[in-house]
Scaffold this motif. Sequence first.
Motif, PDB file in Angstrom:
ATOM      1  N   VAL A 194       0.822  -1.214   0.000  1.00 47.52           N
ATOM      2  CA  VAL A 194       0.000   0.000   0.000  1.00 47.52           C
ATOM      3  C   VAL A 194       0.857   1.265   0.000  1.00 47.52           C
ATOM      4  O   VAL A 194       2.023   1.230   0.408  1.00 47.52           O
ATOM      5  CB  VAL A 194      -0.971   0.034   1.210  1.00 47.52           C
ATOM      6  CG1 VAL A 194      -1.917  -1.160   1.184  1.00 47.52           C
ATOM      7  CG2 VAL A 194      -0.218   0.098   2.539  1.00 47.52           C
ATOM      8  N   ASP A 195       0.256   2.342  -0.417  1.00 46.98           N
ATOM      9  CA  ASP A 195       0.917   3.645  -0.417  1.00 46.98           C
ATOM     10  C   ASP A 195       1.178   4.077   1.028  1.00 46.98           C
ATOM     11  O   ASP A 195       0.343   3.891   1.906  1.00 46.98           O
ATOM     12  CB  ASP A 195      -0.009   4.662  -1.113  1.00 46.98           C
ATOM     13  CG  ASP A 195       0.618   6.039  -1.166  1.00 46.98           C
ATOM     14  OD1 ASP A 195       1.346   6.307  -2.130  1.00 46.98           O
ATOM     15  OD2 ASP A 195       0.393   6.829  -0.221  1.00 46.98           O
ATOM     16  N   SER A 196       2.345   4.671   1.262  1.00 43.83           N
ATOM     17  CA  SER A 196       2.725   4.968   2.650  1.00 43.83           C
ATOM     18  C   SER A 196       1.967   6.159   3.238  1.00 43.83           C
ATOM     19  O   SER A 196       2.067   6.435   4.428  1.00 43.83           O
ATOM     20  CB  SER A 196       4.228   5.191   2.744  1.00 43.83           C
ATOM     21  OG  SER A 196       4.571   6.283   1.936  1.00 43.83           O
ATOM     22  N   LYS A 197       1.227   6.892   2.406  1.00 41.71           N
ATOM     23  CA  LYS A 197       0.455   8.030   2.965  1.00 41.71           C
ATOM     24  C   LYS A 197      -1.042   7.752   2.948  1.00 41.71           C
ATOM     25  O   LYS A 197      -1.736   7.986   3.933  1.00 41.71           O
ATOM     26  CB  LYS A 197       0.767   9.293   2.163  1.00 41.71           C
ATOM     27  CG  LYS A 197       2.230   9.694   2.306  1.00 41.71           C
ATOM     28  CD  LYS A 197       2.421  11.169   2.478  1.00 41.71           C
ATOM     29  CE  LYS A 197       3.795  11.486   3.046  1.00 41.71           C
ATOM     30  NZ  LYS A 197       4.917  10.903   2.248  1.00 41.71           N
ATOM     31  N   THR A 198      -1.531   7.211   1.806  1.00 36.58           N
ATOM     32  CA  THR A 198      -2.985   6.986   1.707  1.00 36.58           C
ATOM     33  C   THR A 198      -3.383   5.594   2.193  1.00 36.58           C
ATOM     34  O   THR A 198      -4.543   5.343   2.471  1.00 36.58           O
ATOM     35  CB  THR A 198      -3.461   7.128   0.249  1.00 36.58           C
ATOM     36  OG1 THR A 198      -2.831   6.073  -0.514  1.00 36.58           O
ATOM     37  CG2 THR A 198      -3.063   8.472  -0.347  1.00 36.58           C
ATOM     38  N   PHE A 199      -2.446   4.687   2.264  1.00 38.32           N
ATOM     39  CA  PHE A 199      -2.671   3.280   2.624  1.00 38.32           C
ATOM     40  C   PHE A 199      -3.612   2.573   1.644  1.00 38.32           C
ATOM     41  O   PHE A 199      -4.259   1.588   1.972  1.00 38.32           O
ATOM     42  CB  PHE A 199      -3.162   3.149   4.073  1.00 38.32           C
ATOM     43  CG  PHE A 199      -2.250   3.861   5.030  1.00 38.32           C
ATOM     44  CD1 PHE A 199      -0.970   3.377   5.264  1.00 38.32           C
ATOM     45  CD2 PHE A 199      -2.641   5.041   5.639  1.00 38.32           C
ATOM     46  CE1 PHE A 199      -0.094   4.047   6.109  1.00 38.32           C
ATOM     47  CE2 PHE A 199      -1.770   5.730   6.483  1.00 38.32           C
ATOM     48  CZ  PHE A 199      -0.508   5.234   6.718  1.00 38.32           C
ATOM     49  N   GLU A 200      -3.662   3.100   0.426  1.00 43.75           N
ATOM     50  CA  GLU A 200      -4.424   2.446  -0.638  1.00 43.75           C
ATOM     51  C   GLU A 200      -3.503   1.455  -1.346  1.00 43.75           C
ATOM     52  O   GLU A 200      -2.335   1.768  -1.583  1.00 43.75           O
ATOM     53  CB  GLU A 200      -4.902   3.491  -1.675  1.00 43.75           C
ATOM     54  CG  GLU A 200      -6.013   4.403  -1.194  1.00 43.75           C
ATOM     55  CD  GLU A 200      -7.273   3.642  -0.798  1.00 43.75           C
ATOM     56  OE1 GLU A 200      -7.592   2.640  -1.469  1.00 43.75           O
ATOM     57  OE2 GLU A 200      -7.910   4.048   0.201  1.00 43.75           O
ATOM     58  N   PRO A 201      -4.030   0.271  -1.703  1.00 41.04           N
ATOM     59  CA  PRO A 201      -3.192  -0.701  -2.410  1.00 41.04           C
ATOM     60  C   PRO A 201      -2.643  -0.151  -3.722  1.00 41.04           C
ATOM     61  O   PRO A 201      -3.346   0.565  -4.433  1.00 41.04           O
ATOM     62  CB  PRO A 201      -4.153  -1.861  -2.677  1.00 41.04           C
ATOM     63  CG  PRO A 201      -5.204  -1.731  -1.634  1.00 41.04           C
ATOM     64  CD  PRO A 201      -5.355  -0.262  -1.368  1.00 41.04           C
ATOM     65  N   LEU A 202      -1.386  -0.473  -3.999  1.00 39.78           N
ATOM     66  CA  LEU A 202      -0.758  -0.054  -5.249  1.00 39.78           C
ATOM     67  C   LEU A 202      -0.966  -1.183  -6.250  1.00 39.78           C
ATOM     68  O   LEU A 202      -0.477  -2.287  -6.048  1.00 39.78           O
ATOM     69  CB  LEU A 202       0.738   0.188  -5.029  1.00 39.78           C
ATOM     70  CG  LEU A 202       1.081   1.247  -3.973  1.00 39.78           C
ATOM     71  CD1 LEU A 202       2.567   1.219  -3.652  1.00 39.78           C
ATOM     72  CD2 LEU A 202       0.656   2.632  -4.451  1.00 39.78           C
ATOM     73  N   SER A 203      -1.742  -0.893  -7.283  1.00 34.33           N
ATOM     74  CA  SER A 203      -2.109  -1.992  -8.184  1.00 34.33           C
ATOM     75  C   SER A 203      -1.060  -2.238  -9.257  1.00 34.33           C
ATOM     76  O   SER A 203      -0.969  -3.319  -9.823  1.00 34.33           O
ATOM     77  CB  SER A 203      -3.470  -1.721  -8.807  1.00 34.33           C
ATOM     78  OG  SER A 203      -3.467  -0.423  -9.332  1.00 34.33           O
ATOM     79  N   GLU A 204      -0.226  -1.233  -9.520  1.00 35.77           N
ATOM     80  CA  GLU A 204       0.757  -1.373 -10.602  1.00 35.77           C
ATOM     81  C   GLU A 204       1.887  -2.311 -10.197  1.00 35.77           C
ATOM     82  O   GLU A 204       2.544  -2.094  -9.157  1.00 35.77           O
ATOM     83  CB  GLU A 204       1.337   0.011 -10.873  1.00 35.77           C
ATOM     84  CG  GLU A 204       1.798   0.207 -12.289  1.00 35.77           C
ATOM     85  CD  GLU A 204       2.331   1.633 -12.424  1.00 35.77           C
ATOM     86  OE1 GLU A 204       3.484   1.761 -12.839  1.00 35.77           O
ATOM     87  OE2 GLU A 204       1.597   2.570 -12.070  1.00 35.77           O
ATOM     88  N   PRO A 205       2.150  -3.365 -10.990  1.00 33.23           N
ATOM     89  CA  PRO A 205       3.233  -4.292 -10.630  1.00 33.23           C
ATOM     90  C   PRO A 205       4.572  -3.563 -10.492  1.00 33.23           C
ATOM     91  O   PRO A 205       4.849  -2.645 -11.255  1.00 33.23           O
ATOM     92  CB  PRO A 205       3.286  -5.283 -11.799  1.00 33.23           C
ATOM     93  CG  PRO A 205       1.970  -5.169 -12.470  1.00 33.23           C
ATOM     94  CD  PRO A 205       1.475  -3.779 -12.229  1.00 33.23           C
ATOM     95  N   GLY A 206       5.354  -3.964  -9.503  1.00 29.67           N
ATOM     96  CA  GLY A 206       6.690  -3.407  -9.340  1.00 29.67           C
ATOM     97  C   GLY A 206       6.745  -2.144  -8.497  1.00 29.67           C
ATOM     98  O   GLY A 206       7.825  -1.682  -8.131  1.00 29.67           O
ATOM     99  N   LYS A 207       5.599  -1.568  -8.185  1.00 30.28           N
ATOM    100  CA  LYS A 207       5.595  -0.337  -7.354  1.00 30.28           C
ATOM    101  C   LYS A 207       5.932  -0.672  -5.917  1.00 30.28           C
ATOM    102  O   LYS A 207       5.391  -1.628  -5.350  1.00 30.28           O
ATOM    103  CB  LYS A 207       4.210   0.308  -7.403  1.00 30.28           C
ATOM    104  CG  LYS A 207       4.073   1.311  -8.509  1.00 30.28           C
ATOM    105  CD  LYS A 207       3.462   2.588  -7.967  1.00 30.28           C
ATOM    106  CE  LYS A 207       4.032   3.749  -8.734  1.00 30.28           C
ATOM    107  NZ  LYS A 207       3.411   4.975  -8.596  1.00 30.28           N
TER     108      LYS A 207
END
Length: 568
Positions: A384-397
């Motif tokens: 997840v994103d370190s600020k929004t805590f939303e899952p990062l869907s893009e591979p490799g992020k």
Amino acid sequence: MSNIVSYEEREKNFDWSISEKELGYKDGDIINIGWYCSDRICEMGKADKLALIWEGLGGVEKKYTFDDIRINSNKFGAFLRGLGIKNEDRICLFMDKIPELYIGFLGVLKIGAIAQPLFSAFGDESLHVRLDNAETTAIITQRKHVGKVRKLLEKSPYLKYVIIVDHDGKKPLKERELTFDMESYEEPKDFEIFPTKAESASVLHYTSGTTGQPKGVKHVHYSLISQYLTTKWVLDLQEDDIYWCTADPGWVTGTSYGIIGCWSLGITQCVLDTGFSATSWYEFIQKRKVTMWYSAPTAIRSLMKAGDEVVKQYDLSSLRHLASVGEPLNSEAVIWSEKVYGIAFQDNYWQTETGSIMIANYPGMKVKPGSMGRPFPGITAAVVDSKTFEPLSEPGKIGLIAFRPGWPAMMRTYWENEETYKSKFKNDWYLPGDRASIDKEGYFWFVGRDDDVINTGGHLVSPFEVESALLEHEAVAESAVVAKPDEVNMEVVKAFVTLKAGYKPDDMLELSIMNFIRKKLSPLAMPQEIEYVDSLPKTRSGKIMRRLLHAKEWGEEIGDTSTLEDDE
Ligand code: WT7
């Protein structure tokens, strides 16, 4: 019969009830790990099967069947009960990897008390802060460690009993000290196991964070449901296996998989209670005909260093499956192990708090060297994103590893520290504090920790604990502790120190500081290097900028230091 089923097959319709059914557990039943790991195995007709093959210094050997484990853990339980120890009392196990540690652990659980295992190399200060936090009633230990316990008795009024399992009857006992001899203690008649339930506390493991004192991770008896099934599927243990988990039960791998996982499956395990050397380890595998070997990257890198030739001097053909945990397992180590042993070490990822394996490579899955693998069936994991805590869907992020709470072995809280426990959850995700990325096929790739905790040889060391201890040394004015790169241990402790007036850096002082920390905390926490500085970099508010020093050690771009100043 093989346990191997494809990953996809296992993921489909997964439910933890698979594990509950195999263990004969239903919601609301009594569940006691001590019973599951000994009595139940005997009831299943395996009373005479070997549970533990133990080897100490000089090749000394002891063997215990599941019936021996059952009887001796009952003895431990009866003895503790006789002292007035009740369910939920905290009982510390402070021993080397001797049989009494493994069996005593189950004895503590059988009376519903909470087992608090602590690494026997801990010094008196490390020991004290952990006993103090848990207000531990009794400590079970060996003669050789009693000296450390004596040092803290005066400031530990809650500690009623110091139980010595190997007293030779010679040295006089001091205040609060008792002896317990497992072999000669009379087998209790009609020993009753305490009827613990799913949510009854079982184990309290201490783990180090960046700030504050170590935290007591509270686990419950229901954790068995995860530990049993992950052992079966990831470690792939089968009826005739000879299992060797090299971890010390002072740490979570040594209890979740070095006691609970294997014994709840009725598997024979062997334990080597001596220090590490490549030849002694290979000899042990050869002699004990180890089939399944669960170890850690630092050990594997040390074996790599010892070279390929030494491997050829031993018959390691019994090995069938190898797994690794605790720190990043580099792809070179995976490839090397495949080359020399004919089988590759398979990485898995979890932590004290998760109680059981979360992400893994295992038989039935395609292994990608360098990747930790995929989430265990039933585990919802994301980055997840370190600020929004939303899952990062893009591979490799790259983002923070996140787990959806709800698996059986998840910690229930930090002992007396609900606030910090709560701070680990964001947007319904549990955040273990690590960074990773996920590839197109759902494999997780470890990047690093998201805090300043030092992972040395698979053991977490808190810079805060080392800094606090350093300040107690007579010569030290200020200190900052960071990880420094190391070929074998990946990271080791490095201390930056400013000295009080009148002290000059020299070899004697360096030795004195190193020894001071080794004795007070542990050999793991001892700085491998001390750098004397005139001053330490600080934020405007006076906080030491550890990250700046860390970046220098690792040759990283420091970038904009104003952002470092905001970092907590
Ligand atoms: C931390 C947990 C449970 C195992 C014993 C350590 C690191 C663990 C891996 C791995 C990279 C790993 C993480 C984690 N870690 N496994 N396969 N690859 N890093 O338990 O003392 O609670 O430490 O160890 O940073 O959070 P622990």
